[in-house]
Design a protein around this motif. Structure first.
Motif, PDB file in Angstrom:
ATOM      1  N   GLY A 134      -1.432  13.657 -25.225  1.00  0.00           N
ATOM      2  CA  GLY A 134      -1.934  15.001 -25.473  1.00  0.00           C
ATOM      3  C   GLY A 134      -1.468  16.015 -24.453  1.00  0.00           C
ATOM      4  N   ARG A 135      -1.612  17.280 -24.860  1.00  0.00           N
ATOM      5  CA  ARG A 135      -1.312  18.425 -23.993  1.00  0.00           C
ATOM      6  C   ARG A 135      -2.586  19.244 -23.853  1.00  0.00           C
ATOM      7  NH1 ARG A 135      -0.280  23.713 -24.701  1.00  0.00           N
ATOM      8  NH2 ARG A 135      -0.453  23.463 -26.963  1.00  0.00           N
ATOM      9  N   VAL A 136      -2.982  19.509 -22.618  1.00  0.00           N
ATOM     10  CA  VAL A 136      -4.217  20.241 -22.383  1.00  0.00           C
ATOM     11  C   VAL A 136      -3.951  21.459 -21.506  1.00  0.00           C
ATOM     12  CG1 VAL A 136      -5.629  18.169 -22.617  1.00  0.00           C
ATOM     13  CG2 VAL A 136      -4.837  18.863 -20.343  1.00  0.00           C
ATOM     14  N   ALA A 137      -4.879  22.403 -21.552  1.00  0.00           N
ATOM     15  CA  ALA A 137      -4.768  23.627 -20.771  1.00  0.00           C
ATOM     16  C   ALA A 137      -4.959  23.342 -19.276  1.00  0.00           C
ATOM     17  CB  ALA A 137      -5.815  24.633 -21.247  1.00  0.00           C
ATOM     18  N   HIS A 138      -4.466  24.269 -18.453  1.00  0.00           N
ATOM     19  CA  HIS A 138      -4.557  24.112 -16.997  1.00  0.00           C
ATOM     20  C   HIS A 138      -6.007  24.006 -16.535  1.00  0.00           C
ATOM     21  CE1 HIS A 138      -3.490  24.617 -12.774  1.00  0.00           C
ATOM     22  NE2 HIS A 138      -4.441  25.525 -12.682  1.00  0.00           N
ATOM     23  N   ARG A 139      -6.941  24.627 -17.243  1.00  0.00           N
ATOM     24  CA  ARG A 139      -8.343  24.576 -16.805  1.00  0.00           C
ATOM     25  C   ARG A 139      -8.939  23.179 -16.935  1.00  0.00           C
ATOM     26  NH1 ARG A 139      -7.869  28.085 -20.811  1.00  0.00           N
ATOM     27  NH2 ARG A 139      -8.263  27.371 -22.940  1.00  0.00           N
ATOM     28  N   LEU A 140      -8.296  22.292 -17.727  1.00  0.00           N
ATOM     29  CA  LEU A 140      -8.769  20.916 -17.837  1.00  0.00           C
ATOM     30  C   LEU A 140      -8.018  19.953 -16.940  1.00  0.00           C
ATOM     31  CD1 LEU A 140      -9.498  20.324 -21.625  1.00  0.00           C
ATOM     32  CD2 LEU A 140     -10.973  21.244 -19.850  1.00  0.00           C
ATOM     33  N   ASP A 141      -6.726  20.225 -16.685  1.00  0.00           N
ATOM     34  CA  ASP A 141      -5.916  19.316 -15.884  1.00  0.00           C
ATOM     35  C   ASP A 141      -4.743  20.092 -15.306  1.00  0.00           C
ATOM     36  OD1 ASP A 141      -4.077  17.148 -15.043  1.00  0.00           O
ATOM     37  OD2 ASP A 141      -5.400  15.844 -16.180  1.00  0.00           O
ATOM     38  N   GLN A 142      -4.382  19.772 -14.072  1.00  0.00           N
ATOM     39  CA  GLN A 142      -3.237  20.433 -13.453  1.00  0.00           C
ATOM     40  C   GLN A 142      -1.926  20.001 -14.085  1.00  0.00           C
ATOM     41  OE1 GLN A 142      -4.785  19.259  -9.417  1.00  0.00           O
ATOM     42  NE2 GLN A 142      -4.008  21.266  -8.845  1.00  0.00           N
ATOM     43  N   ASN A 143      -1.923  18.841 -14.731  1.00  0.00           N
ATOM     44  CA  ASN A 143      -0.746  18.366 -15.455  1.00  0.00           C
ATOM     45  C   ASN A 143      -0.997  18.511 -16.947  1.00  0.00           C
ATOM     46  OD1 ASN A 143       0.869  17.217 -13.171  1.00  0.00           O
ATOM     47  ND2 ASN A 143      -0.972  15.970 -12.960  1.00  0.00           N
ATOM     48  N   PRO A 144      -0.153  19.235 -17.668  1.00  0.00           N
ATOM     49  CA  PRO A 144      -0.448  19.494 -19.079  1.00  0.00           C
ATOM     50  C   PRO A 144      -0.320  18.283 -19.985  1.00  0.00           C
ATOM     51  CG  PRO A 144       1.696  20.406 -18.490  1.00  0.00           C
ATOM     52  CD  PRO A 144       1.058  19.951 -17.212  1.00  0.00           C
ATOM     53  N   TRP A 145       0.610  17.370 -19.706  1.00  0.00           N
ATOM     54  CA  TRP A 145       0.851  16.236 -20.595  1.00  0.00           C
ATOM     55  C   TRP A 145       0.316  14.951 -19.970  1.00  0.00           C
ATOM     56  CZ3 TRP A 145       2.513  16.644 -25.508  1.00  0.00           C
ATOM     57  CH2 TRP A 145       3.122  17.841 -25.884  1.00  0.00           C
ATOM     58  N   ASN A 146      -0.519  14.238 -20.743  1.00  0.00           N
ATOM     59  CA  ASN A 146      -1.146  13.018 -20.255  1.00  0.00           C
ATOM     60  C   ASN A 146      -1.162  11.958 -21.356  1.00  0.00           C
ATOM     61  OD1 ASN A 146      -2.515  13.912 -17.524  1.00  0.00           O
ATOM     62  ND2 ASN A 146      -2.878  15.555 -18.990  1.00  0.00           N
ATOM     63  N   GLY A 147      -1.303  10.702 -20.955  1.00  0.00           N
ATOM     64  CA  GLY A 147      -1.357   9.611 -21.911  1.00  0.00           C
ATOM     65  C   GLY A 147      -2.481   8.645 -21.572  1.00  0.00           C
ATOM     66  N   GLN A 148      -2.911   7.887 -22.566  1.00  0.00           N
ATOM     67  CA  GLN A 148      -3.926   6.863 -22.358  1.00  0.00           C
ATOM     68  C   GLN A 148      -3.656   5.684 -23.289  1.00  0.00           C
ATOM     69  OE1 GLN A 148      -8.051   6.876 -24.065  1.00  0.00           O
ATOM     70  NE2 GLN A 148      -8.679   7.136 -21.929  1.00  0.00           N
ATOM     71  N   LEU A 149      -3.751   4.469 -22.733  1.00  0.00           N
ATOM     72  CA  LEU A 149      -3.704   3.255 -23.522  1.00  0.00           C
ATOM     73  C   LEU A 149      -5.078   2.600 -23.427  1.00  0.00           C
ATOM     74  CD1 LEU A 149      -2.127   1.228 -25.243  1.00  0.00           C
ATOM     75  CD2 LEU A 149      -1.435   0.087 -23.120  1.00  0.00           C
ATOM     76  N   LYS A 150      -5.710   2.415 -24.581  1.00  0.00           N
ATOM     77  CA  LYS A 150      -7.078   1.913 -24.642  1.00  0.00           C
ATOM     78  C   LYS A 150      -7.098   0.552 -25.328  1.00  0.00           C
ATOM     79  CE  LYS A 150     -10.104   4.913 -26.032  1.00  0.00           C
ATOM     80  NZ  LYS A 150     -10.967   5.167 -24.831  1.00  0.00           N
ATOM     81  N   GLY A 151      -7.610  -0.445 -24.647  1.00  0.00           N
ATOM     82  CA  GLY A 151      -7.838  -1.733 -25.277  1.00  0.00           C
ATOM     83  C   GLY A 151      -9.143  -1.711 -26.063  1.00  0.00           C
ATOM     84  N   ILE A 152      -9.211  -2.501 -27.121  1.00  0.00           N
ATOM     85  CA  ILE A 152     -10.415  -2.565 -27.961  1.00  0.00           C
ATOM     86  C   ILE A 152     -10.770  -4.024 -28.183  1.00  0.00           C
ATOM     87  CG2 ILE A 152     -11.431  -1.967 -30.199  1.00  0.00           C
ATOM     88  CD1 ILE A 152      -9.261   0.230 -30.424  1.00  0.00           C
ATOM     89  N   ILE A 153     -11.937  -4.430 -27.698  1.00  0.00           N
ATOM     90  CA  ILE A 153     -12.438  -5.778 -27.975  1.00  0.00           C
ATOM     91  C   ILE A 153     -13.917  -5.666 -28.342  1.00  0.00           C
ATOM     92  CG2 ILE A 153     -10.808  -7.020 -26.519  1.00  0.00           C
ATOM     93  CD1 ILE A 153     -12.937  -7.110 -24.340  1.00  0.00           C
ATOM     94  N   GLY A 154     -14.363  -6.527 -29.267  1.00  0.00           N
ATOM     95  CA  GLY A 154     -15.757  -6.423 -29.668  1.00  0.00           C
ATOM     96  C   GLY A 154     -16.228  -7.627 -30.449  1.00  0.00           C
ATOM     97  N   TYR A 155     -17.543  -7.629 -30.674  1.00  0.00           N
ATOM     98  CA  TYR A 155     -18.199  -8.720 -31.391  1.00  0.00           C
ATOM     99  C   TYR A 155     -19.378  -8.120 -32.140  1.00  0.00           C
ATOM    100  CZ  TYR A 155     -20.074 -13.441 -32.146  1.00  0.00           C
ATOM    101  OH  TYR A 155     -20.518 -14.615 -32.704  1.00  0.00           O
ATOM    102  N   ARG A 156     -19.489  -8.429 -33.436  1.00  0.00           N
ATOM    103  CA  ARG A 156     -20.542  -7.838 -34.253  1.00  0.00           C
ATOM    104  C   ARG A 156     -21.214  -8.911 -35.104  1.00  0.00           C
ATOM    105  NH1 ARG A 156     -17.713  -4.370 -36.628  1.00  0.00           N
ATOM    106  NH2 ARG A 156     -18.308  -2.431 -35.570  1.00  0.00           N
TER     107      ARG A 156
END
Length: 263
Positions: A134-156
């Motif tokens: 994503g790309r965010v405004a300067h008021r949210l982050d000093q770096n405009p472009w950021n990434g995230q890798l999210k693992g998903i594990i669960g039991y139901r």
């Protein structure tokens, strides 16, 4: 009282949830306060989730010149998604906020690609991953472009839902160099006889991957939550309490899933 057997996948997952709940750099409340699980759109079907949160009591001092302090900020983030295949789901977010003075702003855009591994009928556990850029405004982050890798594990089961998301966040582009960060989000919920779920969600940062520790300097927030269905609309409501000086003290959140027709 029921007892879970030791040294099973379920008991290990519960242990991970408890570690995440006990263990997050000071942030504003995220535009999306959610523990990812195995929900997916069918191929060709659209979904709309509306994420919102309000920092009732939080830091009123900006972290850097031009930053938006989190206190008294309301965030509204619509997320439009579509199923690509039985295991892939594509989503896009529009970040908006209303500041303490009533100023409304568009804060950025993000896209995500979510994968959930195939499951056989009756399978209780699930796993997958979510990649977000994503790309965010300067008021949210000093770096405009950021990434995230999210693992998903669960039991139901018919009564219990347990899930954990180990997250790696990093800077893609911007003027301020920064190391990759590790966090863990988790959820434990129980389905009542009335049909709704009650439980807890925790959102925790562990700091730089190369230098984990100093947990009292990281944001750690524990939410009490209710999940229910209202005429086909899934609703998640939560009240969060920050557990460290780096956390927002009180946060309210809501996620409303709007049912949409397929193509």
């Amino acid at each position: 009282m029921n007892h879970f057997p030791r040294n099973t996948p379920l008991s290990r997952l519960i242990g991970l949830l408890l570690v995440g709940a006990s263990a997050s750099h000071a942030y504003a409340a995220s535009e999306e306060i959610q523990v990812y699980m195995d929900e997916m759109n069918a191929p060709g079907a659209f979904g709309l989730d509306v994420h919102s949160n309000y920092v009732v009591k939080g830091n009123r001092t900006p972290d850097y010149p031009g930053a938006q302090a989190p206190g008294k900020v309301f965030r509204l983030t619509p997320e439009l998604s579509v199923g690509l295949t039985p295991t892939l789901d594509l989503g896009a977010y529009l970040l908006t906020s209303i500041g303490p003075g009533g100023m409304t702003s568009v804060d950025g855009e993000k896209i995500r690609l979510k994968f959930i591994a195939p499951k056989y009928e009756g399978q209780a556990y699930f796993w997958g991953a979510n990649l977000e850029v994503g790309r965010v405004a300067h008021r949210l982050d000093q770096n405009p472009w950021n990434g995230q890798l999210k693992g998903i594990i669960g039991y139901r089961t018919t009564r219990w839902t347990m899930a954990a998301n180990p997250n790696i966040d990093w800077k893609i582009a911007g003027p301020v160099a920064g190391p990759a960060m590790l966090g863990v989000d988790s959820k434990l919920a129980y389905k009542t006889d009335a049909g709704y779920e009650v439980g807890a969600e925790s959102y925790n940062g562990f700091g730089q991957i190369k230098h984990l520790g100093h947990l009292n300097q990281q944001s750690q927030t524990l939410f009490g939550v209710i999940d229910t269905d209202i005429h086909g609309w899934d609703v998640n409501l939560g009240v969060g309490r920050g557990l460290t000086p780096a956390s927002d003290r009180w946060v309210l959140k809501a996620i409303v899933s709007v049912p949409l027709k397929s193509l």
